[in-house]
Design a protein around this motif. Structure first.
Motif, PDB file in Angstrom:
ATOM      1  N   GLY A 126      18.021  16.767  49.667  1.00 29.04           N
ATOM      2  CA  GLY A 126      17.620  16.721  51.074  1.00 29.04           C
ATOM      3  C   GLY A 126      18.637  17.234  52.051  1.00 29.04           C
ATOM      4  O   GLY A 126      18.563  16.885  53.241  1.00 29.04           O
ATOM      5  N   ASN A 127      19.563  18.059  51.604  1.00 27.60           N
ATOM      6  CA  ASN A 127      20.565  18.579  52.538  1.00 27.60           C
ATOM      7  C   ASN A 127      20.425  20.087  52.704  1.00 27.60           C
ATOM      8  O   ASN A 127      21.408  20.816  52.770  1.00 27.60           O
ATOM      9  CB  ASN A 127      21.978  18.236  52.051  1.00 27.60           C
ATOM     10  N   GLU A 128      19.196  20.556  52.805  1.00 24.19           N
ATOM     11  CA  GLU A 128      18.958  21.987  52.891  1.00 24.19           C
ATOM     12  C   GLU A 128      19.496  22.584  54.189  1.00 24.19           C
ATOM     13  O   GLU A 128      19.887  23.755  54.224  1.00 24.19           O
ATOM     14  CB  GLU A 128      17.457  22.297  52.789  1.00 24.19           C
ATOM     15  N   ALA A 129      19.525  21.792  55.262  1.00 21.10           N
ATOM     16  CA  ALA A 129      19.920  22.337  56.567  1.00 21.10           C
ATOM     17  C   ALA A 129      21.357  22.828  56.559  1.00 21.10           C
ATOM     18  O   ALA A 129      21.645  23.946  56.999  1.00 21.10           O
ATOM     19  CB  ALA A 129      19.720  21.285  57.657  1.00 21.10           C
ATOM     20  N   LEU A 130      22.296  22.008  56.049  1.00 17.77           N
ATOM     21  CA  LEU A 130      23.708  22.368  56.089  1.00 17.77           C
ATOM     22  C   LEU A 130      24.290  22.704  54.722  1.00 17.77           C
ATOM     23  O   LEU A 130      25.282  23.425  54.627  1.00 17.77           O
ATOM     24  CB  LEU A 130      24.522  21.230  56.722  1.00 17.77           C
ATOM     25  N   GLY A 131      23.728  22.175  53.649  1.00 18.87           N
ATOM     26  CA  GLY A 131      24.247  22.465  52.321  1.00 18.87           C
ATOM     27  C   GLY A 131      23.985  23.902  51.919  1.00 18.87           C
ATOM     28  O   GLY A 131      23.049  24.549  52.410  1.00 18.87           O
TER      29      GLY A 131
ATOM     30  N   PRO B 247      35.915  27.892  49.679  1.00 14.28           N
ATOM     31  CA  PRO B 247      36.293  26.811  50.593  1.00 14.28           C
ATOM     32  C   PRO B 247      35.161  26.462  51.565  1.00 14.28           C
ATOM     33  O   PRO B 247      34.519  27.340  52.126  1.00 14.28           O
ATOM     34  CB  PRO B 247      37.480  27.411  51.357  1.00 14.28           C
ATOM     35  N   THR B 248      34.978  25.165  51.719  1.00 11.29           N
ATOM     36  CA  THR B 248      34.030  24.615  52.684  1.00 11.29           C
ATOM     37  C   THR B 248      34.781  23.667  53.608  1.00 11.29           C
ATOM     38  O   THR B 248      35.624  22.902  53.147  1.00 11.29           O
ATOM     39  CB  THR B 248      32.897  23.867  51.965  1.00 11.29           C
ATOM     40  N   THR B 249      34.458  23.727  54.896  1.00  7.71           N
ATOM     41  CA  THR B 249      35.059  22.834  55.885  1.00  7.71           C
ATOM     42  C   THR B 249      33.951  22.074  56.597  1.00  7.71           C
ATOM     43  O   THR B 249      32.950  22.673  57.010  1.00  7.71           O
ATOM     44  CB  THR B 249      35.892  23.634  56.912  1.00  7.71           C
ATOM     45  N   GLN B 250      34.117  20.764  56.732  1.00  8.97           N
ATOM     46  CA  GLN B 250      33.087  19.913  57.335  1.00  8.97           C
ATOM     47  C   GLN B 250      33.689  19.018  58.411  1.00  8.97           C
ATOM     48  O   GLN B 250      34.871  18.685  58.369  1.00  8.97           O
ATOM     49  CB  GLN B 250      32.458  19.007  56.279  1.00  8.97           C
ATOM     50  N   ILE B 251      32.824  18.576  59.323  1.00 13.91           N
ATOM     51  CA  ILE B 251      33.175  17.503  60.240  1.00 13.91           C
ATOM     52  C   ILE B 251      32.161  16.382  60.067  1.00 13.91           C
ATOM     53  O   ILE B 251      30.949  16.615  60.045  1.00 13.91           O
ATOM     54  CB  ILE B 251      33.252  17.978  61.706  1.00 13.91           C
ATOM     55  N   TRP B 252      32.695  15.158  59.902  1.00 13.09           N
ATOM     56  CA  TRP B 252      31.880  13.959  59.715  1.00 13.09           C
ATOM     57  C   TRP B 252      32.098  12.993  60.878  1.00 13.09           C
ATOM     58  O   TRP B 252      33.204  12.904  61.416  1.00 13.09           O
ATOM     59  CB  TRP B 252      32.266  13.241  58.420  1.00 13.09           C
ATOM     60  N   HIS B 253      31.032  12.271  61.233  1.00 11.16           N
ATOM     61  CA  HIS B 253      31.122  11.244  62.270  1.00 11.16           C
ATOM     62  C   HIS B 253      30.214  10.084  61.892  1.00 11.16           C
ATOM     63  O   HIS B 253      29.041  10.275  61.572  1.00 11.16           O
ATOM     64  CB  HIS B 253      30.701  11.811  63.634  1.00 11.16           C
ATOM     65  N   ASN B 254      30.788   8.885  61.893  1.00 15.47           N
ATOM     66  CA  ASN B 254      30.029   7.662  61.613  1.00 15.47           C
ATOM     67  C   ASN B 254      29.243   7.762  60.307  1.00 15.47           C
ATOM     68  O   ASN B 254      28.094   7.330  60.206  1.00 15.47           O
ATOM     69  CB  ASN B 254      29.077   7.353  62.782  1.00 15.47           C
ATOM     70  N   GLY B 255      29.904   8.336  59.283  1.00 20.29           N
ATOM     71  CA  GLY B 255      29.286   8.394  57.961  1.00 20.29           C
ATOM     72  C   GLY B 255      28.261   9.491  57.777  1.00 20.29           C
ATOM     73  O   GLY B 255      27.598   9.546  56.734  1.00 20.29           O
ATOM     74  N   GLU B 256      28.119  10.385  58.757  1.00 23.45           N
ATOM     75  CA  GLU B 256      27.134  11.453  58.658  1.00 23.45           C
ATOM     76  C   GLU B 256      27.800  12.809  58.853  1.00 23.45           C
ATOM     77  O   GLU B 256      28.670  12.965  59.703  1.00 23.45           O
ATOM     78  CB  GLU B 256      26.036  11.272  59.727  1.00 23.45           C
ATOM     79  N   LEU B 257      27.364  13.778  58.050  1.00 24.24           N
ATOM     80  CA  LEU B 257      27.839  15.145  58.204  1.00 24.24           C
ATOM     81  C   LEU B 257      27.280  15.730  59.493  1.00 24.24           C
ATOM     82  O   LEU B 257      26.066  15.724  59.721  1.00 24.24           O
ATOM     83  CB  LEU B 257      27.406  15.985  57.006  1.00 24.24           C
ATOM     84  N   GLN B 258      28.170  16.247  60.346  1.00 29.00           N
ATOM     85  CA  GLN B 258      27.762  16.806  61.623  1.00 29.00           C
ATOM     86  C   GLN B 258      27.622  18.332  61.596  1.00 29.00           C
ATOM     87  O   GLN B 258      26.719  18.888  62.228  1.00 29.00           O
ATOM     88  CB  GLN B 258      28.774  16.424  62.704  1.00 29.00           C
TER      89      GLN B 258
ATOM     90  N   GLU C  47      19.589  33.494  58.834  1.00 29.09           N
ATOM     91  CA  GLU C  47      18.866  33.289  60.104  1.00 29.09           C
ATOM     92  C   GLU C  47      18.362  31.857  60.225  1.00 29.09           C
ATOM     93  O   GLU C  47      18.369  31.273  61.306  1.00 29.09           O
ATOM     94  CB  GLU C  47      17.706  34.277  60.198  1.00 29.09           C
ATOM     95  N   GLU C  48      17.953  31.271  59.097  1.00 29.36           N
ATOM     96  CA  GLU C  48      17.448  29.896  59.133  1.00 29.36           C
ATOM     97  C   GLU C  48      18.581  28.893  59.366  1.00 29.36           C
ATOM     98  O   GLU C  48      18.447  27.967  60.167  1.00 29.36           O
ATOM     99  CB  GLU C  48      16.735  29.560  57.818  1.00 29.36           C
ATOM    100  N   ARG C  49      19.725  29.097  58.682  1.00 28.02           N
ATOM    101  CA  ARG C  49      20.776  28.080  58.750  1.00 28.02           C
ATOM    102  C   ARG C  49      21.496  28.059  60.098  1.00 28.02           C
ATOM    103  O   ARG C  49      21.871  27.001  60.577  1.00 28.02           O
ATOM    104  CB  ARG C  49      21.785  28.252  57.612  1.00 28.02           C
TER     105      ARG C  49
END
Length: 358
Positions: free
Chosen positions: A248-253, A260-271, A298-300
């Motif tokens: 279920g992480n098609e939007a950002l995954g 290399p992948t870089t992420q920002i997380w807030h309150n337990g959720e990937l932003q 284009e979708e992401r």
């Protein structure tokens, strides 16, 4: 001086403030650690690689084979510095240097047990202290060493973590986290850090530190000592940390998950998320080279908060593509040359950094 500044117009004061900040010429140390409590010993090749990448680092040279209470004491001080200030500190035996090897400006003593301590900045030694010649407190106490280091260097902004530390922050205490995933031997990772992240840290005071986790370890990428991208532990890590598009992480995954992948997380959720390189090049029916797969589709990009740049579907000039042929099958494969891919991926990653850590 205070009276003079009081009379200056606001714009002049603002300019003076900016100039004052730029007067701080201390080196920004490259790496810190939130999980290690000891200094790290290097072999010559490891030191040479760090110097060639332009890392800013603290390095002590000790005289192996010569018993010395001064080195034993200083070694303990170095360990305490790592633990107290979350800073990577390195040491290397003098025997690692041959007469012919590059010393990088370091003093390699002979016939004495005195340790030395140096700051290497942008591939060059810029400060060095020798036990027999310089102030003893820095070699004997944490406070003494901190006093010297704080005068010549700024604390790091990139910090190594392990999975236990990261998962506690993400899923238990639910902290705000910026995390950069790598494999230590990955060519894309080894392009991303020196070409983008390292200069960015040298040129900017980050509002948030960036954590680094190496996934090329046993239990994740390595399965009983062998690389296995399909091992259950590795696939589950990619899914749990939302690097892959599974569960279920098609939007950002991104597909199976890449580094290399870089992420920002807030309150337990990937932003939000950035993927550097990892584009796929194929030939279309017209014989043109095309980016048939990219994180920046284009979708992401509709789900990303830092860029509208679409790379998927881009036609590449022939000179930008490396062509290799399988000697057994004769099948061609293609890749986007790093110097050209970087022209697009560097500003995209910098846009991510500008939005979330600057």
């Amino acid at each position: 001086m205070k009276k003079l500044l009081f009379l200056l117009p606001f714009m002049t004061l603002a300019t003076a403030g900016i100039t004052g900040c730029n007067l701080d010429k201390r080196a920004r140390l490259t790496f810190g650690t939130l999980v290690s409590t000891t200094a790290e010993e290097l072999e010559y090749g490891e030191l040479a690689a760090k110097v060639s990448r332009g890392e800013n680092m603290l390095v002590s040279v000790y005289q192996d084979g010569l018993p010395c209470g001064c080195w034993s004491t200083f070694h303990e001080v170095l360990d305490k510095y790592v633990e107290e200030y979350d800073t990577k500190v390195y040491y290397i035996a003098s025997s690692q240097f041959s007469d012919e090897s590059d010393k990088f400006g370091l003093t390699i003593l002979k016939g004495t047990s005195d340790p030395t301590f140096a700051l290497i900045k942008d591939g060059k030694k810029v400060n060095e202290y020798i036990y027999s010649k310089d102030t003893k407190p820095m070699f004997q106490s944490l406070s003494g060493l901190r006093k010297v280091v704080s005068k010549i260097a700024k604390d790091p902004q990139y910090f190594y973590v392990d999975q236990e530390y990261l998962d506690n922050a993400l899923f238990v205490t639910k902290e705000d986290v910026v995390i950069h995933y790598i494999w230590y031997f990955c060519p894309d990772c080894n392009d991303c850090f020196p070409e983008v992240l390292l200069p960015y840290s040298k040129n900017n005071n980050l509002s948030k530190s960036i954590w680094i986790m190496d996934l090329a370890i046993d239990g994740l990428l390595f399965d009983h000592g062998a690389i296995n991208k399909n091992s259950p532990g590795y696939r589950q890590f990619l899914a749990d940390h939302k690097m892959s598009s599974y569960e279920g992480n098609e939007a950002l995954g991104y597909d199976r998950g890449f580094v290399p992948t870089t992420q920002i997380w807030h309150n337990g959720e990937l932003q939000d998320m950035n993927v550097y390189f990892n584009d796929e090049v194929t030939k279309n029916d017209n014989g043109e080279f095309v980016l048939s797969r990219s994180y920046y589709s284009e979708e992401r990009v509709q789900h990303l908060g830092y860029t509208n740049e679409v790379l998927q579907g881009k036609i590449l000039p022939e000179e930008q593509v490396d062509v290799s042929v399988n000697p057994d099958t004769g099948v061609e494969s293609y890749s986007w040359k790093a110097d050209y891919a970087r022209l697009y991926h560097k500003p995209i990653l910098e846009a991510f950094l500008n939005k979330y850590v600057k």
